[in-house]
Design an enzyme around this catalytic site. Structure first.
Site, PDB file in Angstrom:
ATOM      1  CD  GLU B 313      -2.996  -0.998   2.265  1.00 27.09           C
ATOM      2  OE1 GLU B 313      -4.162  -1.070   1.861  1.00 27.09           O
ATOM      3  OE2 GLU B 313      -2.712  -0.772   3.461  1.00 27.09           O
ATOM      4  CB  CYS B 397      -8.986   3.346   6.354  1.00 33.91           C
ATOM      5  SG  CYS B 397      -8.306   2.642   4.842  1.00 33.91           S
TER       6      CYS B 397
END
Lengths: 633, 633
Positions: B313, B397
């Protein structure tokens, strides 16, 4: 149904530099080094039962699987390659090595003939419980091909006897009978091996078993469901998710798209083509033709590779042919050579020879290094410099596929029928065979694929009438042919890619074939997203690529080859053992005037740059470096 | 060190269509729907201790990990976003929802203040044993930000008291003392939350704890080694392999490359910029500047996204910015807005505002759909049509990062110093603040970013001398400014991207700023491999893209935009709520004349084609379809 029969490689003596060099490398370096690797990685040791069972050498994946379960196949494939080497010249060391393996297998074989070293050693109670994943029949197939090749090279039957006993056990175990399992391989391979065996034994049971495996495949209720339920496994536990993965989603005659694991597909299609011929089965032939159109029209790289995806080692969707992540496994292209040869010999249709040549000279040949001891498993068409050859692999399937192909490559040059000889591939060699009852020798002289000038001397033992059929490749730009100096009208006599010269041939008759080999541009179908706006280069059968080391300091993808730029063939005896490079005056995007900006409104500056391309098959023989097949136009 | 202070969003009333529409959507649809999702997916229920412990809702990965361990953070982030909504207008329903959560947390909190709902419920004996992976401090940080926002919106302290008690426990647990752990978060976030808390409490212990976490990070012996050994885990079990992943590979002041997980990096850099200001720490400021240069010069997409790789990520290597696999997480761009604002207010350097605007209007804004209830987690710059918005995510998120950013976006428009007002962003709004002791109101009128015509009315309560500093964006092509009708020499008065107009301001003084907004071409550094030969389009702050549905039937990557083609801005009130499209006469590769060939020697035919581009932030609001930001030139 098969109209032509290949001339066995043992009757064709390769003398030209191109193939002779590679063959010598395989005989001298590859075969012995592969045996050393089999020893080093305990792959031969694993053939002998040991108590306690030795720890795994290849670790299990998280789902419990280990590629160690395929090791029998690698041993079988090495025996096959090594036996082809013996057919070229006997070698006491290699023979002793194969004899030693034979003794190991003899000791390990179960009384009932079963012979899978993994299962016998580690989980004897589980034999034949997971055909879907665990490759027992695949392993058996490769052992069988090895045993046949060794028998043919040496006349020794011991190994073949062992494996035939195993085949008998397999034939007892699988079939439509009441006490038989209606199973077939999760990884196809044994089918074509059984047909080879039938060629040796003429025992119809061997052909029948291959036929059963092909015909039963994909029928309902699905055997892989049945055995999965017997194992108490969930549907979800099959990580590939679909039986397309092993081409058992529907019966083979209903298959019209190439799907799933590419190597499994190719071995199966090769067996289907064999059976179409052996059984005169038009439905199988027709299925093969449909699948052939599908792969060549939508799912093949320009290099003759295919199966773009790593996750299933296989096919994805139409026109999905990414270059930098191309999987394009070496094994798959080797197996494509097998399939194409079988299709070719049914009808002598040059489209099959064209793909055979493409796959052979490009994707397949790229799989083995010039030194004969380094390999590509996957054959990318674009590299950022990290893609490198390795000297062994946890799954070394491609290594022995490369060596067995090259050791027997002479077998792809010629086919005969009762009244004709077909020449598929070119290069200096001498071949002997019979047409009808007459023995004929052919002497080819050519440095093909460096040039397209080919001389064919015909030397029948007596004056004989037959048709000499010379392949005129699909890439041809204007072939000329002369027989004893007299021009032949190529176009008028061309049929399905072969020029037929039917006459009374006398010893010393000579045919001169000139295939012009200009550098050519190749464009991909616009739906091949990765190649839009790009051009590839080809010359004769060879596809080219740009390696960074030949192309200056800016990244190789900064180069552009305008459509108007002249592309010249340049012979470079000093480079990579002597190759023809392609050179063009293109342009190169410059980074030097960019200071620190990552983006800007001003276009990048381009300056003239010479592009130098080398044949794809020989890339990465001077160390890893960035490379691309497709260049912006 | 900080020369400017942002004007809080509660003092800036957005009235212009562009932001008002998005803000209303967030207030009306996003915040309530997110609460419904927290309920639906048991995320609120998980705050209350239950016996027996309920089964997991989010399954564990093979290594035992589950994203369910982060749920406290999602609740905290929703409270923050919802509280920003309350600052716009009080809402009894939302307040009752937050009060209910407060009661849950109060009951769950341990006597010593510890408050992590996962650990308290499922493995209370393991608290603080895996800071590297298990996000306890990250969760605490988000709960803290939520509590602060709720306190600021409502004046109610109950939630903040609970979290402050937790902060006290954290401060007792971590630090250089003999009985303290020398730990710090594996996922940074709490540092900037603690500095926010310090802004509320002025309690230096809160600043000290943030400072400790930043200073201790990456020191040797490495804390994550120590706790790993205490857990009895092997080095290899850390699947990310390197502490670059969480930016703890070296102490922060030695870091000069943006590496690892992008969101962690951005939150940390934001905290570093805060601390540089709070502590007058030039070494931290300098580290931030170095990292800023690195990301903006080598590792950022043209859309203001970054972190190209899904596997970490985060960041990879310089110029590695693939479009079709771009990760470019929404959260990371939101956090970039945070960092850029902090850097901007140190020195009022327009380069920070340029990136703030770029990330905000493009990558970050793309993360939320027009209906306010669909999201992008990763923001690709090229899609084959399969990339689609989702309505929730196992790791949600990004959802609350989108809503908390947009709910507080007005806070990025202005900053003040004692003697000046800086205007960073444009659009119709009304803002009130103090310069020195004088209250000043500003009324902006502009349909920015649809056009660049901006009118700023200055309304001080009495005539006051100060400098009005108008940002002249980096993309500007020739701004003109008039004060009460009189032209100002922009170039002569420009400093670091801001035009300073220092004068005695009287109520009714008006500044007219005209930022021409022609369509512009953008080119990437030639080492950005994915973009070589391609051009992107930009107009003002907005980067554009081609969606398939606006561009005919051939694949969108068949289109080409020649360098000479005129690109026109076309206002389309009928499209997507009213946008400006860009149109150009380009060409399109045709597939219609290809029959069945996959490759051929003839180049593809091109025909004229109109290209229509829409702003990137608004793509995929009419269903998934192929899209590209970069087009061949």
């Amino acid at each position: 149904m098969r109209k032509y029969t290949p001339v066995n490689f043992s009757n064709v003596k390769l003398e030209g530099k191109f193939w002779r060099e590679r063959l010598e490398t395989v005989l001298t370096h590859t075969i012995p080094s592969q045996h050393r690797k089999l020893v080093e990685f305990n792959m031969l040791d694993s053939l002998t039962m040991r108590k306690p069972v030795p720890p795994l050498t290849i670790p299990r994946r998280k789902d419990g699987f280990t590629t160690q379960i395929f090791w029998d196949s690698d041993v079988g494939k090495w025996i096959e390659a090594a036996s082809y080497a013996l057919s070229h010249r006997r070698d006491a060391v290699i023979e002793a090595q194969i004899e030693a393996i034979t003794l190991q297998l003899e000791e390990t074989q179960a009384a009932d003939g079963y012979l899978n070293c993994w299962y016998l050693q580690r989980e004897p109670e589980n034999r034949w419980t997971n055909l879907r994943d665990h490759h027992e029949l695949y392993n058996a197939g490769h052992l069988l091909e090895g045993a046949i090749a060794y028998f043919q090279a040496t006349g020794r039957r011991a190994l073949l006897d062992i494996i035939e006993k195993y085949v008998d056990h397999v034939a007892d175990t699988f079939g439509p009978g009441e006490n038989q399992k209606r199973g077939y391989p999760g990884h196809q391979e044994i089918e074509l091996a059984l047909i080879k065996l039938y060629g040796v034994t003429k025992d119809k049971r061997h052909l029948d078993l291959a036929t059963y495996f092909i015909n039963e495949r994909g029928s309902q209720p699905h055997y892989f469901d049945i055995e999965r339920e017997a194992r108490g496994e969930s549907v979800e536990a099959f990580h590939q998710g679909t039986y397309e993965y092993n081409q058992s989603h529907v019966p083979v005659r209903q298959q019209n798209k190439v799907v799933g694991h590419a190597v499994r597909a190719m071995y199966m299609y090769a067996a289907m083509a064999d059976l179409a011929s052996e059984l005169n089965d038009n439905s199988l032939k027709s299925a093969c033709e449909t699948l052939w159109r599908d792969i060549t029209e939508t799912r093949m790289y320009v290099t003759g590779g295919f199966g773009p995806s790593e996750s299933n080692e296989g096919f994805t969707t139409d026109y999905d042919l990414p270059n930098d992540t191309a999987y394009a496994e070496t094994c798959a292209s080797v197996a494509m050579v097998f399939w194409a040869q079988r299709m070719l010999n049914i009808d002598l249709d040059g489209q099959y020879a064209d793909i055979l040549e493409l796959a052979l000279y490009n994707n397949a040949l790229a799989g083995l290094s010039r030194d004969g001891e380094h390999y590509f498993y996957d054959n990318k068409l674009e590299s950022d410099g990290t893609h490198a050859r390795w000297d062994w692999h946890p799954c070394p399937c491609c290594t022995m596929n490369a060596s067995r192909l090259i050791a027997s490559v002479a077998g792809y040059f010629y086919s005969t029928s009762n009244e004709s000889l077909a020449v598929h591939l070119y290069g200096t060699n001498q071949a002997t065979f019979s047409i009808g009852k007459t023995q004929v020798t052919i002497k080819q002289v050519s440095d093909y694929p460096l040039s397209g000038q080919i001389s064919v001397a015909v030397l029948p033992e007596k004056v004989t009438k037959f048709a000499l059929k010379l392949r005129i490749p699909g890439w041809d730009q204007g072939a000329t042919v002369r027989v004893n100096g007299t021009a032949v009208d190529v176009k008028a006599n061309l049929e399905n890619g072969y020029l037929a010269i039917a006459r009374e041939w006398a010893s010393g008759d000579t045919v001169e074939l000139d295939l012009p080999m200009p550098a050519e541009r190749v464009y991909a179908h616009p739906h091949v997203k990765a190649d839009v706006g790009c051009v590839a280069l080809r010359r004769g059968p060879l596809v080219y690529c740009l390696e960074q080391r030949d192309n200056g300091t800016e990244p190789v993808n900064s180069l552009r080859l305008p459509r108007t730029a002249d592309v010249q063939a340049v012979t470079r005896d000093d480079l990579l053992g002597g190759i023809v490079t392609l050179q063009a005056e293109g342009v190169c995007v410059q980074s030097s005037d960019w200071s620190h900006d990552l983006y800007r409104a001003t276009p990048p500056m381009e300056i003239p740059a010479t592009l130098t391309a080398v044949p794809y098959y020989i890339w990465c023989n001077r160390g890893p470096n960035p490379m691309q097949v497709w260049t912006r136009e």
